[in-house]
Structures are given as C-alpha cells and as structure tokens.
Design an enzyme around this catalytic site. Sequence first.
Site, PDB file in Angstrom:
ATOM      1  N   LYS A  17     -12.570  11.515   3.072  1.00  0.00           N
ATOM      2  CA  LYS A  17     -13.257  10.687   4.074  1.00  0.00           C
ATOM      3  C   LYS A  17     -13.206  11.332   5.457  1.00  0.00           C
ATOM      4  O   LYS A  17     -14.211  11.394   6.149  1.00  0.00           O
ATOM      5  CB  LYS A  17     -12.610   9.289   4.167  1.00  0.00           C
ATOM      6  CG  LYS A  17     -12.618   8.486   2.885  1.00  0.00           C
ATOM      7  CD  LYS A  17     -12.051   7.079   3.098  1.00  0.00           C
ATOM      8  CE  LYS A  17     -10.621   7.029   3.582  1.00  0.00           C
ATOM      9  NZ  LYS A  17      -9.627   7.549   2.630  1.00  0.00           N
ATOM     10  N   ARG A  92      -9.597  -1.776   5.104  1.00  0.00           N
ATOM     11  CA  ARG A  92      -8.739  -1.469   3.959  1.00  0.00           C
ATOM     12  C   ARG A  92      -8.286  -2.730   3.236  1.00  0.00           C
ATOM     13  O   ARG A  92      -7.593  -2.631   2.220  1.00  0.00           O
ATOM     14  CB  ARG A  92      -7.503  -0.723   4.439  1.00  0.00           C
ATOM     15  CG  ARG A  92      -7.562   0.796   4.265  1.00  0.00           C
ATOM     16  CD  ARG A  92      -6.313   1.370   4.908  1.00  0.00           C
ATOM     17  NE  ARG A  92      -5.875   2.619   4.382  1.00  0.00           N
ATOM     18  CZ  ARG A  92      -6.095   3.792   4.970  1.00  0.00           C
ATOM     19  NH1 ARG A  92      -6.819   3.872   6.060  1.00  0.00           N
ATOM     20  NH2 ARG A  92      -5.591   4.892   4.464  1.00  0.00           N
ATOM     21  N   ARG A 131      -2.367  19.382   1.734  1.00  0.00           N
ATOM     22  CA  ARG A 131      -3.162  19.263   2.954  1.00  0.00           C
ATOM     23  C   ARG A 131      -2.384  19.682   4.206  1.00  0.00           C
ATOM     24  O   ARG A 131      -1.222  19.332   4.371  1.00  0.00           O
ATOM     25  CB  ARG A 131      -3.597  17.796   3.062  1.00  0.00           C
ATOM     26  CG  ARG A 131      -4.312  17.425   4.310  1.00  0.00           C
ATOM     27  CD  ARG A 131      -5.080  16.166   4.116  1.00  0.00           C
ATOM     28  NE  ARG A 131      -4.264  14.977   4.325  1.00  0.00           N
ATOM     29  CZ  ARG A 131      -4.790  13.747   4.406  1.00  0.00           C
ATOM     30  NH1 ARG A 131      -6.092  13.568   4.235  1.00  0.00           N
ATOM     31  NH2 ARG A 131      -4.018  12.710   4.590  1.00  0.00           N
ATOM     32  N   ARG A 164       1.292  15.987   7.358  1.00  0.00           N
ATOM     33  CA  ARG A 164       1.589  14.593   7.712  1.00  0.00           C
ATOM     34  C   ARG A 164       2.838  14.115   6.974  1.00  0.00           C
ATOM     35  O   ARG A 164       3.033  14.445   5.816  1.00  0.00           O
ATOM     36  CB  ARG A 164       0.394  13.697   7.342  1.00  0.00           C
ATOM     37  CG  ARG A 164      -0.658  13.673   8.424  1.00  0.00           C
ATOM     38  CD  ARG A 164      -1.912  12.975   7.983  1.00  0.00           C
ATOM     39  NE  ARG A 164      -1.694  11.680   7.315  1.00  0.00           N
ATOM     40  CZ  ARG A 164      -2.682  10.860   6.984  1.00  0.00           C
ATOM     41  NH1 ARG A 164      -3.941  11.182   7.269  1.00  0.00           N
ATOM     42  NH2 ARG A 164      -2.431   9.727   6.370  1.00  0.00           N
ATOM     43  N   ARG A 175       0.850   5.116  -1.457  1.00  0.00           N
ATOM     44  CA  ARG A 175      -0.431   4.888  -0.771  1.00  0.00           C
ATOM     45  C   ARG A 175      -1.551   4.649  -1.790  1.00  0.00           C
ATOM     46  O   ARG A 175      -2.451   3.834  -1.566  1.00  0.00           O
ATOM     47  CB  ARG A 175      -0.769   6.086   0.118  1.00  0.00           C
ATOM     48  CG  ARG A 175       0.109   6.138   1.365  1.00  0.00           C
ATOM     49  CD  ARG A 175       0.127   7.510   2.001  1.00  0.00           C
ATOM     50  NE  ARG A 175      -1.160   7.920   2.519  1.00  0.00           N
ATOM     51  CZ  ARG A 175      -1.503   9.195   2.711  1.00  0.00           C
ATOM     52  NH1 ARG A 175      -0.665  10.171   2.415  1.00  0.00           N
ATOM     53  NH2 ARG A 175      -2.688   9.488   3.192  1.00  0.00           N
TER      54      ARG A 175
HETATM   55  P1  AMP Z   1      -5.146   7.426   6.945  1.00  0.00           P
HETATM   56  O1  AMP Z   1      -5.115   8.451   8.012  1.00  0.00           O
HETATM   57  O2  AMP Z   1      -6.459   6.732   6.842  1.00  0.00           O
HETATM   58  O3  AMP Z   1      -4.667   7.948   5.621  1.00  0.00           O
HETATM   59  O4  AMP Z   1      -4.089   6.302   7.380  1.00  0.00           O
HETATM   60  C1  AMP Z   1      -2.714   6.613   7.520  1.00  0.00           C
HETATM   61  C2  AMP Z   1      -1.870   5.354   7.539  1.00  0.00           C
HETATM   62  O5  AMP Z   1      -2.235   4.542   8.659  1.00  0.00           O
HETATM   63  C3  AMP Z   1      -2.052   4.454   6.339  1.00  0.00           C
HETATM   64  O6  AMP Z   1      -1.253   4.849   5.230  1.00  0.00           O
HETATM   65  C4  AMP Z   1      -1.596   3.112   6.919  1.00  0.00           C
HETATM   66  O7  AMP Z   1      -0.189   3.061   7.052  1.00  0.00           O
HETATM   67  C5  AMP Z   1      -2.175   3.171   8.308  1.00  0.00           C
HETATM   68  N1  AMP Z   1      -3.576   2.648   8.315  1.00  0.00           N
HETATM   69  C6  AMP Z   1      -4.715   3.368   8.501  1.00  0.00           C
HETATM   70  N2  AMP Z   1      -5.797   2.583   8.444  1.00  0.00           N
HETATM   71  C7  AMP Z   1      -5.335   1.333   8.215  1.00  0.00           C
HETATM   72  C8  AMP Z   1      -5.964   0.071   8.038  1.00  0.00           C
HETATM   73  N3  AMP Z   1      -7.301  -0.057   8.069  1.00  0.00           N
HETATM   74  N4  AMP Z   1      -5.166  -1.003   7.817  1.00  0.00           N
HETATM   75  C9  AMP Z   1      -3.826  -0.906   7.785  1.00  0.00           C
HETATM   76  N5  AMP Z   1      -3.164   0.250   7.933  1.00  0.00           N
HETATM   77  C10 AMP Z   1      -3.903   1.367   8.137  1.00  0.00           C
END
Ligand code: AMP
Length: 221
Positions: A17, A92, A131, A164, A175
């Site tokens: 994404k 989400r 990654r 990360r 996740r």
């Molecule tokens: P991402 O970079 O999209 O993989 O997001 C990293 C982390 O941020 C996720 O594992 C969640 O802990 C938090 N996070 C990101 N987007 C959301 C969301 N829409 N709702 C809740 N937590 C989020």
Amino acid sequence: MGWAMRLVLLGPPGAGKGTQARLLTAKFDVAHVSAGDLLRQAVADGSELGQTAKSIMAQGALVPDEVVIGIIEERLCRSDCAGGYILDGFPRTLRQAEALSEVTRLLHAPLDWVISVEVAEDDLVQRLAGRRICRTCGSMFHGDTKPPMRIGVCDNCGGLLFQRDDDKEDTIRHRLRVYREQTEPLVAYYSKMDLLRRIDGRGTIEEIAERIHQVLGDKQA
Ligand code: AMP
C-alpha cells in the site's frame, strides 16, 4: 486535472500500500495520507498522542479508534487534500470506516474507489521481514527483491535505511491477525457500498501499479 482522485488502499501489512500510494501521489499530484506515517511522526515528536501510540504500535496492535480518527479527520480537512488524496492504512476498523463515510459526506467529496490489494499471508511475512525504509525520504527497499545499490543507503536520496520495530516476525504475525479480525470485514463493507475493487497484489511494483491504473482508468472513462 479537474478530477480530484480520492482513493483508499486497503490490504494487509506488506501488501504494498505504501509503495503504491507513493507512486500514485507522485503521478497524480494528490496527497498521501498514511495513518502509520502520521502516528510514527507523533511518536518521533514525543507528543502526548505519540507517547500513547508508541507501545501499542510496537506490539502491532491498533491505536484506539478515536485517536486515529481525530488525526485523519484533521489531515483530510487540510488544503492539500482538496485536490484529492490516497489513504493508506486507514480505515482499519468498521468504526473508522463509518467515520470516513461521515467525513466524505460532510465534505461533499465521495471516495472514488477502495482498492483491496490481495497477497497471500506467507508472502507478506517475507516482504515485511526483509523491508528497509529510508529515514529521510521514506523510500522502501527489500533485501531480496529490491536491494539498494549500497547496503543501508537509500538510492534516491542517500539517506540511511532502517528496519521498523514492528517488522520483526512475531509482531508481523500479530499484525496479520489484527488485520484478519478487524480490517478484513471492511472488504464486505465497501463491497456493499459498491466502492470495492480487488486487485492481485503479487508480482512486481510495476505490475501492481498497472492493475491500479486499470481500475482508475475505468472511472475516468
Ligand atoms: P502501518 O504503517 O500502516 O503498517 O501502521 C503501523 C502501525 O500504526 C499499526 O500496526 C498500528 O499500530 C498503527 N496504525 C496505523 N494505522 C492505524 C489505524 N488506522 N488504526 C489504528 N492503528 C493504526
């Protein structure tokens, strides 16, 4: 371009994404709204919100809906989103999706599509574990499939690459479970609203980008 593109990229962690959102924002000159990036920025800034989010994110759990909804609403109302946006990592949960529907309704600016990027779970673990991301410009690399020319250094800007904290195997599995339980129901939600388009998320970055362009082409035609 008169057409303001408003897209949601839906899909599990590691589906691509972020990579596709970056390509789309560069090509169509729209805003990239990444919930994860906004939260990581809050953590880096050490704000109160960032302190709440930090340990939750490290565990691979979801930050509370009201926190994320607040951040995204504020972001979508900024002027650079008036010309369109790509939402990456939001919504989400069902509650977040309902909040987004309300915002788009109030702004009289409906979503064009929700594109679900589909990838098998084993591939996701492999993608996430390898990654590496540039600290400076956010470009993404992968040890096996997209190695940088110099180890640990970004090809685009020379910044340092990092892994990360939540891209470690245990956290990745968690996740993915969170995705299945909380986010996957959104596929049905958007399908009912007639906004959902599914694409195959396997293959190269270019192949996936091409599939997204086909979806967008349908809308413009
Ligand atoms: P991402 O970079 O999209 O993989 O997001 C990293 C982390 O941020 C996720 O594992 C969640 O802990 C938090 N996070 C990101 N987007 C959301 C969301 N829409 N709702 C809740 N937590 C989020």
